[in-house]
Design an enzyme around this catalytic site. Structure first.
Site, PDB file in Angstrom:
ATOM      1  N   GLU A 398      27.648 -35.910   6.497  1.00  0.00           N
ATOM      2  CA  GLU A 398      29.015 -35.899   6.370  1.00  0.00           C
ATOM      3  C   GLU A 398      29.653 -35.639   5.166  1.00  0.00           C
ATOM      4  OE1 GLU A 398      27.886 -38.002  10.164  1.00  0.00           O
ATOM      5  OE2 GLU A 398      27.315 -38.083   8.162  1.00  0.00           O
ATOM      6  N   HIS A 465      31.315 -47.565  17.024  1.00  0.00           N
ATOM      7  CA  HIS A 465      31.795 -46.345  17.894  1.00  0.00           C
ATOM      8  C   HIS A 465      33.338 -46.539  18.432  1.00  0.00           C
ATOM      9  CE1 HIS A 465      27.399 -45.467  18.062  1.00  0.00           C
ATOM     10  NE2 HIS A 465      27.613 -44.101  18.125  1.00  0.00           N
TER      11      HIS A 465
END
Length: 659
Positions: A398, A465
């Site tokens: 990322e 999440h």
């Protein structure tokens, strides 16, 4: 030290000498000024000049270099005016950052240089992006990025090398192996004998060179660059050298054994090269004296100009204005009345597709977004339409990919980086808050990057999440944040975000993907970033919210027909619509701020404080915040339901109305 001139002409040998002399004499002068308290800090590269000089002279002038503290030879080698360099170190207006950042923390598009930030490693991902842009633009160029041996332990270094290798990016990753990370010796930093051994693990070529031998550095980089322009690929170049002074002057060198300093002093890159040129008959003592006199005169002239300036006069308006790259949004209405029913997820996909058609310099990057179409299938079919060069699967890197987005922007391109889940953005947090957000304010480089953030709870996905983490970025000047609550806004705000040259965090609630649908325009259109939407107009109280909060508020108000409330959907969180909020407070005199994020330190806290400061006279009751519990998000549906604020809203409304 053995010098091999190969077939280099006398003029090249002299140019290398002159470029070695520049940083050495500047440094000697800076050390004097430091002792006189005329400059605040200095990171010395004495003993390492041959690397920066050899690299810079071996490249073409329009090939980007990303240097670090001890690479003064890059800046002088690209012919930066001395007075501007000195002004930069003084923190005055003629410097490249207008006094906002120090030393070599700056870039210059004119000179094809992108400077570092203090975190050392992130520049490697930016180099990947610049190299990717040169490939996509078919320029046949090489990009070079510098690292100290200590900085190679950072995750950004590993991520960037991995991405460059997987994508065959023409980047030369230079490691200046000088034996110490500040005071920590190499044996306490890493266990490998040499950095070229690491290249094997990345599947790239590793080359080691004597970093104190300017001819060796120059010839090696020139050979590599010529080959990489024809056959793009990354190379790890380890330059063996030594830092003769402290990490910065205040550190000193007491931690270095004297015999080690004595050994490396004999390998001084300038003295040895100078002796070689004299012995070879290329230069003589008269030439040396003349060059030293010339450079010293240029230094004094530059300092005289730089010292005429004082520190900048602080102008608040200018400081705030420069936080964002200049951009005056022109809202685009749909070209026709044609509409189709689309789900929230389809609206995002539609906006992304039409933006790809509108901007041929827009590149999409993310994990599994190519043939697979992303875990939520938003980019399904995009590869067939736009090609893998623009729709790019990424490794799980990322930080490097966000840095790549900035590198693309340096080369005038746009990018969208998809976080597979908003929670995973922590892996790239530094790139967002310190590189993307600050780059324009620091040295005028826009960061034309949109970060898509699938966010939110309600799917029993647990604490990693399901987070609503918009507040992490709400505090960071230089970012913009949008958070649509419906399919129409989802498309319009995404298209607007991709038009904007500033970094935009685009939050999209996962629970809305397939549960919401609406008739939305088939044509391309945008919505004004920074404007809230008044969804209902009542005088009893006002609810300020965004995202899923809009739907919770509507459901709650539908169950309370006796309450006439104004409902304001912020849509943009940064910058947020203060005028709309003030108007709502003035009309209703009672306000609830509702959001899915946890209560403490959330967006609602700032808005509540602003209302108290600016709209106090219009309030008939305290501002009420309704938000999620101050805990991580639990997995079990019953616990998650208790965590979320939706069931607490009705009680807050009733209490506020009776105040």
């Amino acid at each position: 030290m053995q010098f091999d001139r190969q077939k280099l002409s006398d003029s090249v040998l002299k140019k290398l000498y002159e470029n070695l002399l520049l940083p050495r004499l500047i440094e000697e002068k800076m050390l004097i000024l430091l002792r006189q308290n005329k400059i605040s800090k200095w990171f010395s590269g004495i003993g390492q000049e041959a690397i920066a000089v050899g690299v810079t002279q071996a490249l073409e002038p329009d090939e980007y270099i990303l240097p670090m503290h001890r690479n003064l030879g890059v800046f002088t080698g690209r012919n930066m005016p001395f007075h501007r360099l000195f002004a930069q170190w003084q923190g005055t207006m003629s410097g490249y950052t207008k006094g906002r950042d120090r030393s070599f923390h700056f870039g210059s598009r004119e000179h094809h240089i992108v400077g570092m930030i203090s975190h050392l490693g992130p520049q490697n991902g930016v180099a990947d992006g610049i190299a990717l842009a040169t490939q996509l633009q078919k320029e046949g160029k090489v990009t070079v990025v510098f690292n100290g041996d200590g900085g190679t332990s950072e995750g950004d270094f590993h991520e960037a090398l991995n991405v460059a290798s997987v994508w065959d990016l023409p980047v030369i990753f230079i490691v200046e192996n000088n034996g110490y990370g500040l005071s920590t010796p190499s044996r306490e930093q890493f266990r490998c004998e040499s950095f070229i051994d690491k290249a094997i693990g990345y599947g790239m070529e590793g080359v080691q060179v004597d970093g104190n031998n300017v001819l060796a550095v120059y010839s090696t980089v020139k050979r590599l660059a010529e080959d990489m322009r024809k056959r793009p690929r990354p190379v790890l170049l380890e330059c063996m050298t030594f830092r003769m002074r402290g990490h910065e002057e205040a550190s000193g060198t007491k931690y270095v054994p004297q015999e080690l300093l004595d050994t490396w002093a004999k390998k001084d890159p300038l003295e040895n090269y100078e002796k070689y040129l004299v012995q070879s008959g290329v230069i003589d003592e008269g030439y040396i004296a003349a060059q030293r006199k010339r450079v010293k005169q240029e230094i004094e002239a530059g300092l005289e100009t730089a010292f005429q300036e004082n520190h900048p006069v602080a102008q608040t308006e200018q400081e705030l204005e420069d936080v964002y790259a200049p951009f005056k949004q022109v809202v685009i209405a749909p070209a026709s009345d044609k509409r189709s029913e689309k789900r929230f997820i389809d609206a995002i996909s539609d906006g992304l597709r039409q933006s790809m058609e509108r901007f041929d310099n827009l590149v999409l990057m993310g994990q599994d977004i190519a043939e697979y179409g992303g875990v939520f299938k938003i980019t399904d079919g995009f590869v067939a339409r736009f090609g893998k060069h623009r729709v790019r699967n990424t490794p799980l890197c990322e930080s490097a990919i966000l840095g790549t987005g900035l590198g693309l922007s340096v080369k005038g391109m746009k990018s969208m980086v998809e976080m597979q889940f908003a929670d995973f953005v922590t892996e790239g947090f530094n790139q967002i808050v310190n590189n993307l957000a600050k780059t324009h304010w620091r040295w005028g480089q826009a960061a034309d990057v949109v970060v898509r953030m699938p966010t939110g709870a309600g799917t029993a996905a647990g604490p990693f999440h399901s987070q609503s983490n918009e507040a992490w970025f709400f505090h960071t000047p230089g970012l913009k944040i949008v958070y649509p609550s419906n399919p129409y806004d989802a498309k319009g705000l995404l298209c607007a975000a991709l038009e904007d040259p500033n970094p935009v965090m685009y939050f999209e609630h996962k629970l809305m993907y397939r549960s919401l649908k609406d008739l939305i325009p088939d044509d391309y259109y945008t919505i004004a970033i920074g404007e809230a939407a008044l969804l209902s107009d009542g005088a009893d109280l006002g609810i300020i919210t965004y995202g899923m909060g809009v739907h919770w508020a509507r459901q709650t108000l539908a169950s309370m027909p006796q309450v006439q409330a104004s409902l304001l959907d912020l849509r943009t969180l940064l910058p947020w619509d203060k005028e709309a909020v003030a108007a709502l407070v003035k009309k209703t005199n009672r306000v609830i701020i509702l959001h899915e994020d946890t209560l403490t330190g959330g967006v609602g806290a700032e808005i509540s404080a602003w209302i108290s400061e600016h709209c106090f006279r219009d309030l008939d009751a305290p501002v009420v915040r309704v938000a999620s519990l101050d805990t991580p998000i639990p997995f079990a549906p019953t616990l998650e339901d208790n965590f979320l604020p939706k069931n607490r809203l009705i009680g807050a409304i009733e209490t506020l109305l009776t105040y």
